[in-house]
Design a protein around this motif. Structure first.
Motif, mmCIF file in Angstrom:
data_model
loop_
_atom_site.group_PDB
_atom_site.id
_atom_site.type_symbol
_atom_site.label_atom_id
_atom_site.label_comp_id
_atom_site.label_asym_id
_atom_site.label_seq_id
_atom_site.Cartn_x
_atom_site.Cartn_y
_atom_site.Cartn_z
ATOM 1 N N ASP A 158 0.826 -1.211 0.000
ATOM 2 C CA ASP A 158 0.000 0.000 0.000
ATOM 3 C C ASP A 158 0.859 1.259 0.000
ATOM 4 O OD1 ASP A 158 -2.586 -0.754 -0.289
ATOM 5 O OD2 ASP A 158 -3.018 -0.942 1.840
ATOM 6 N N ALA A 159 2.154 1.091 -0.272
ATOM 7 C CA ALA A 159 3.071 2.232 -0.256
ATOM 8 C C ALA A 159 2.666 3.264 -1.309
ATOM 9 C CB ALA A 159 4.502 1.763 -0.516
ATOM 10 N N SER A 182 -2.231 -4.965 -7.759
ATOM 11 C CA SER A 182 -2.369 -4.823 -6.310
ATOM 12 C C SER A 182 -3.576 -5.594 -5.801
ATOM 13 C CB SER A 182 -2.525 -3.343 -5.936
ATOM 14 O OG SER A 182 -3.840 -2.888 -6.248
ATOM 15 N N ALA A 183 -3.690 -5.685 -4.475
ATOM 16 C CA ALA A 183 -4.851 -6.335 -3.862
ATOM 17 C C ALA A 183 -6.108 -5.483 -4.013
ATOM 18 C CB ALA A 183 -4.571 -6.592 -2.387
ATOM 19 N N ARG A 184 -5.952 -4.248 -4.485
ATOM 20 C CA ARG A 184 -7.080 -3.332 -4.654
ATOM 21 C C ARG A 184 -7.645 -3.371 -6.078
ATOM 22 N NH1 ARG A 184 -7.107 1.143 -0.824
ATOM 23 N NH2 ARG A 184 -5.541 0.801 0.792
ATOM 24 N N VAL A 271 -7.631 4.950 0.844
ATOM 25 C CA VAL A 271 -7.213 5.162 -0.544
ATOM 26 C C VAL A 271 -5.706 5.032 -0.661
ATOM 27 C CG1 VAL A 271 -7.139 6.824 -2.451
ATOM 28 C CG2 VAL A 271 -9.170 6.691 -1.012
ATOM 29 N N ARG A 272 -5.263 4.312 -1.679
ATOM 30 C CA ARG A 272 -3.842 4.322 -2.003
ATOM 31 C C ARG A 272 -3.620 5.433 -3.025
ATOM 32 N NH1 ARG A 272 -0.031 -0.350 -4.829
ATOM 33 N NH2 ARG A 272 1.951 0.573 -4.199
ATOM 34 N N VAL A 273 -2.733 6.351 -2.716
ATOM 35 C CA VAL A 273 -2.467 7.479 -3.604
ATOM 36 C C VAL A 273 -1.195 7.232 -4.407
ATOM 37 C CG1 VAL A 273 -1.894 9.930 -3.730
ATOM 38 C CG2 VAL A 273 -3.676 9.149 -2.164
ATOM 39 N N VAL A 274 -1.348 7.328 -5.723
ATOM 40 C CA VAL A 274 -0.210 7.288 -6.643
ATOM 41 C C VAL A 274 -0.193 8.629 -7.363
ATOM 42 C CG1 VAL A 274 0.784 6.183 -8.676
ATOM 43 C CG2 VAL A 274 -0.375 4.793 -6.953
#
Length: 383
Positions: A158-159, A182-184, A271-274
């Protein structure tokens, strides 16, 4: 169809296993959470039934670990306590359904049927997304192999990731690849082009607004962070975001909660932010245009996408890929490209990167001969 039952009560394990086996399903059982997780990591199950109250490891922890490991089985939580809050939390954290004890056979069979349909739809959507996103990252040069290796390592975590690179180099494709691996991946993937949204609207776009928050706010609006809850939010061209919006993004990253414009109510988000930029953010920090604390929050992992000029050996592969892609999309007949034409294209400086190369290939397919010759390149491509 394969089903796994995770329950610490032997009587329930055995009776449920016998019933489902009689219905024609292949059933495995696990006596606690750790054993169930180990089995799910080694074997693909269509449906997993998991008790909530168990020693050693509670069902909610099992659920979290399975989703973290990327297990995409439909997970059905079972409990002897009809706790609505627990049920809601389980669904929010990725459970397919929640059923109470004593277990009703008809309810179980209906749940399995719906879970099977759901799993099938998720698989179809994943394949569709791969087609829509054009997820193939074409390239065998050292910079591209390194990038692919980094994506494989980083995607399952989740980095937060900051993607750097020039315009047209493929930063969006890297972001989508991170999400899809990803798992998401079954959850939303939301893109925001920070450079394309006026500064006065960026906060409303990201965080949403309440009805009446400003003149044109005629109804409540959920922002991109809320839309991406459980999934990935891609902030493209983040270097163009206003300082005011940067401060609010920083708060969301720190506290995992936001408030809509016109509201003081906090809303929790996962939320994972990219993020991506074509700017040197350290230079922007020095100029006072970008917050240093936000930079450090976003750049847990930094991935650099090489420009096309840095990997010209990949151009022949990319040409063939684009010919196949354009032919499939437009119905144009495929064309060969002569070695001399390829050599000329490799000698060109590609300031527009991959995006420019694709446009050039399409132009040559329309205007060039078959095979496309060196003269076609000289006539139709500005070298």
């Amino acid at each position: 169809m394969k089903i796994l039952i995770i329950d610490d009560e032997r009587a329930i394990r055995n009776s449920l296993s016998e019933i489902l086996s009689d219905e024609g399903y292949t059933v495995d059982v696990a006596e606690d959470g750790p054993a169930g997780i180990s089995m799910a990591e080694k074997e693909r199950y269509d449906v997993i039934f998991c008790d909530i109250k168990m020693p050693n490891m509670e069902g909610t922890q099992v659920l979290a670990q399975l989703r973290k490991d990327g297990i995409d089985s439909a997970i059905v939580m079972i409990s002897g306590h009809g706790d609505i809050d627990t049920a809601v939390d389980c669904i929010k954290n990725g459970a397919f359904d929640f059923i109470q004890k004593p277990l009703d056979l008809n309810r179980i069979l209906i749940t399995i049927k719906h879970a099977t349909e759901h799993t099938s739809i998720v698989a179809e959507n994943t394949n569709l997304k791969k087609k829509v996103y054009g997820q193939q990252m074409i390239g065998e040069t050292a910079p591209m192999l390194h990038l692919k290796e980094m994506i494989e390592k980083v995607a399952p975590t989740d980095a937060r990731v900051l993607i750097t690179g020039s315009n047209g180099s493929g930063k969006e494709l890297v972001a989508r690849s991170l999400h899809q691996q990803s798992a998401r991946s079954a959850m939303p993937y939301i893109e925001v082009n920070c450079a394309a949204i006026p500064s006065e609207l960026i906060e409303s776009e990201l965080f949403g607004h309440e009805k009446g928050a400003f003149t044109s706010a005629i109804k409540q609006h959920k922002g991109k962070f809320e839309q991406a809850d459980g999934g990935t939010l891609f902030l493209d061209e983040i270097g163009d975001m206003s300082l005011a919006a940067q401060a609010k993004v920083l708060r969301v990253l720190q506290e995992r909660k936001l408030s809509r414009v016109g509201s003081d109510k906090d809303i929790e988000v996962d939320v994972r932010v990219v993020a991506a930029t074509n700017k040197d953010l350290k230079d922007e920090i020095a100029k006072g245009n970008f917050r240093e604390d936000l930079y450090h929050r976003l750049s847990v992992i930094v991935l650099h996408v090489p420009s096309l000029d840095e990997r010209k050996e990949d151009i022949p592969l990319l040409i063939n890929y684009f010919i196949d892609q354009i032919s499939t999309e437009s119905g144009m007949p495929k064309k060969a490209v002569s070695p001399e034409a390829v050599k000329l294209l490799q000698e060109k400086s590609w300031t527009g990167n991959i995006r420019e190369l694709r446009n050039v290939v399409e132009r040559l397919m329309i205007l060039g001969g078959n095979p496309v010759s060196a003269q076609d390149v000289k006539d139709y491509v500005y070298i």
